[in-house]
Design a protein around this motif. Structure first.
Motif, PDB file in Angstrom:
ATOM      1  N   GLN A  55       0.465   8.221  -2.010  1.00  0.00           N
ATOM      2  CA  GLN A  55      -0.817   8.205  -2.703  1.00  0.00           C
ATOM      3  C   GLN A  55      -1.156   9.581  -3.249  1.00  0.00           C
ATOM      4  O   GLN A  55      -1.608   9.726  -4.388  1.00  0.00           O
ATOM      5  N   TYR A 109       1.013  10.192  -6.172  1.00  0.00           N
ATOM      6  CA  TYR A 109       0.540   9.422  -7.325  1.00  0.00           C
ATOM      7  C   TYR A 109      -0.590  10.161  -8.032  1.00  0.00           C
ATOM      8  O   TYR A 109      -0.657  10.203  -9.267  1.00  0.00           O
ATOM      9  N   GLU A 110      -1.459  10.769  -7.254  1.00  0.00           N
ATOM     10  CA  GLU A 110      -2.567  11.524  -7.837  1.00  0.00           C
ATOM     11  C   GLU A 110      -2.054  12.764  -8.572  1.00  0.00           C
ATOM     12  O   GLU A 110      -2.560  13.115  -9.645  1.00  0.00           O
ATOM     13  N   TYR A 132       0.836  -1.190   0.000  1.00  0.00           N
ATOM     14  CA  TYR A 132       0.000   0.000   0.000  1.00  0.00           C
ATOM     15  C   TYR A 132       0.877   1.248   0.000  1.00  0.00           C
ATOM     16  O   TYR A 132       1.956   1.269   0.600  1.00  0.00           O
ATOM     17  N   PHE A 133       0.415   2.289  -0.689  1.00  0.00           N
ATOM     18  CA  PHE A 133       1.097   3.569  -0.640  1.00  0.00           C
ATOM     19  C   PHE A 133       0.885   4.211   0.727  1.00  0.00           C
ATOM     20  O   PHE A 133      -0.169   4.037   1.356  1.00  0.00           O
ATOM     21  N   GLU A 171       0.318   7.804   2.793  1.00  0.00           N
ATOM     22  CA  GLU A 171      -0.553   8.932   2.452  1.00  0.00           C
ATOM     23  C   GLU A 171       0.148   9.881   1.481  1.00  0.00           C
ATOM     24  O   GLU A 171      -0.458  10.344   0.500  1.00  0.00           O
TER      25      GLU A 171
END
Length: 347
Positions: A214, A217-218, A208-209, A211
């Protein structure tokens, strides 16, 4: 008595025949080519390179690996392929904008990481090479790189009994020529597949990434994927990204190949995989940090007639977004690939 003698002789002959056949079969088994499976990673497209005319085998891979690390492919023996493509730097050149070459010379472009090349239609920063099998010819004969001739390389390989045996095993006889050498090198390089980073594990549901990752990544998906498309993290296109021309090198990029002014200062979009292991960055290695590359797109794009429309107005990335983006890009480091002993020099 005569009959017994004849029978004994026949038994001895039969035994000898069976022994020779057994040895022959053992020999055949020892030299039988062992197929090597190329596995396309989950989520990856089919490779561009076609393996039909160069079937992968364990022996072909080992021959290519030996050639890759052999300095005899260069004029003075000091510059094997691996001198510019170092495994611990994801097969790029560590820490130097340009690689060292023959007679204390330097190359004129930064050596990119040598991985996932079977998905590339064109190679080199300007796309001047359009087939993976012929790519090694360019550095071998370049005066500022390996500075050798193909004829001399082949002659040196022919003088080596070990190479003659390896070529015989892989290709059926001891003939050593440039085509066979290049096919063997391709078998090694083709297997340099990087698809085991944290990003890949997240995509496979194995991790899992954080926070920050993530969020980064967005940001990446919103502002970077037009050029650095997943899963290869490059679209393999050539773009003018607003880099000021290097006044010393005066490298005009793809225009040197096509002669088209519209290709002025266009260079291949590099893969961002292993980006933290392959510094410095850019075709001339002008940037020593990922942060500096991002800042170029935020502040320093130079507009010209051929500047790519995607960057001509710069890319709006806030300080917070930048930090998260940096966190995400670190997830693209494939530590298992970089440390894989299968690809390391063993001699």
């Amino acid at each position: 008595m005569m009959r017994r003698t004849v029978i004994s002789i026949l038994i001895m002959l039969l035994g000898g025949f069976l022994f020779l056949e057994a040895c022959k079969k053992q020999g055949d088994t020892a030299t039988a080519l062992i197929p090597l499976q190329f596995t396309v990673p989950v989520g990856f497209p089919d490779p561009v390179y076609k393996f039909e005319n160069n079937p992968l085998t364990q022996q072909g891979f080992q021959l290519g690996k030996k050639l890759f690390f052999d300095g005899r492919l260069s004029k003075d023996g000091n510059f094997p392929c691996a001198s510019c493509h170092q495994q611990f730097a994801a097969f790029a050149t560590f820490d130097h904008p340009f690689s060292h070459g023959f007679n204390n010379q330097f190359t004129t472009r930064n050596a990119p990481g040598l991985f996932n090349v079977v998905w590339m239609k064109e190679l080199h920063w300007d796309g001047g090479i359009n087939h993976i099998e012929v790519q090694p010819l360019a550095p071998i004969v370049a005066e500022n790189e390996m500075a050798e001739t193909i004829d001399n390389v082949i002659a040196k390989l022919k003088d080596d009994a070990g190479y003659r045996q390896m070529f015989k095993t892989v290709f059926g006889d001891e003939e050593i020529n440039s085509q066979r050498m290049l096919k063997a090198l391709t078998q090694f390089v083709a297997m340099l597949v990087s698809a085991g980073s944290k990003y890949d594990k997240v995509k496979r549901g194995e991790a899992y990434f954080t926070e920050a990752e993530q969020s980064g990544y967005e940001v990446f998906q919103a502002k970077c994927t037009a050029c650095h498309a997943e899963p290869l993290f490059t679209d393999n296109s050539f773009r003018n990204t607003g880099l000021p021309v290097n006044e010393i090198l005066k490298d005009i990029g793809r225009m040197h190949i096509t002669g088209n002014p519209a290709d002025s200062l266009k260079f291949k979009v590099p893969s961002l995989r292993n980006v933290y292991a392959t510094f410095p960055y850019g075709h001339d290695g002008r940037y020593y940090s990922v942060s500096a590359v991002i800042d170029h797109y935020r502040y320093a794009v130079v507009n010209g007639p051929a500047t790519d429309p995607l960057v001509k107005n710069k890319i709006a990335i806030s300080d917070y977004e930048k930090q998260d983006l940096l966190a995400f890009l670190q997830t693209l480091t494939d530590s298992a690939f970089i440390a894989n002993k299968r690809f390391a020099q063993t001699e």
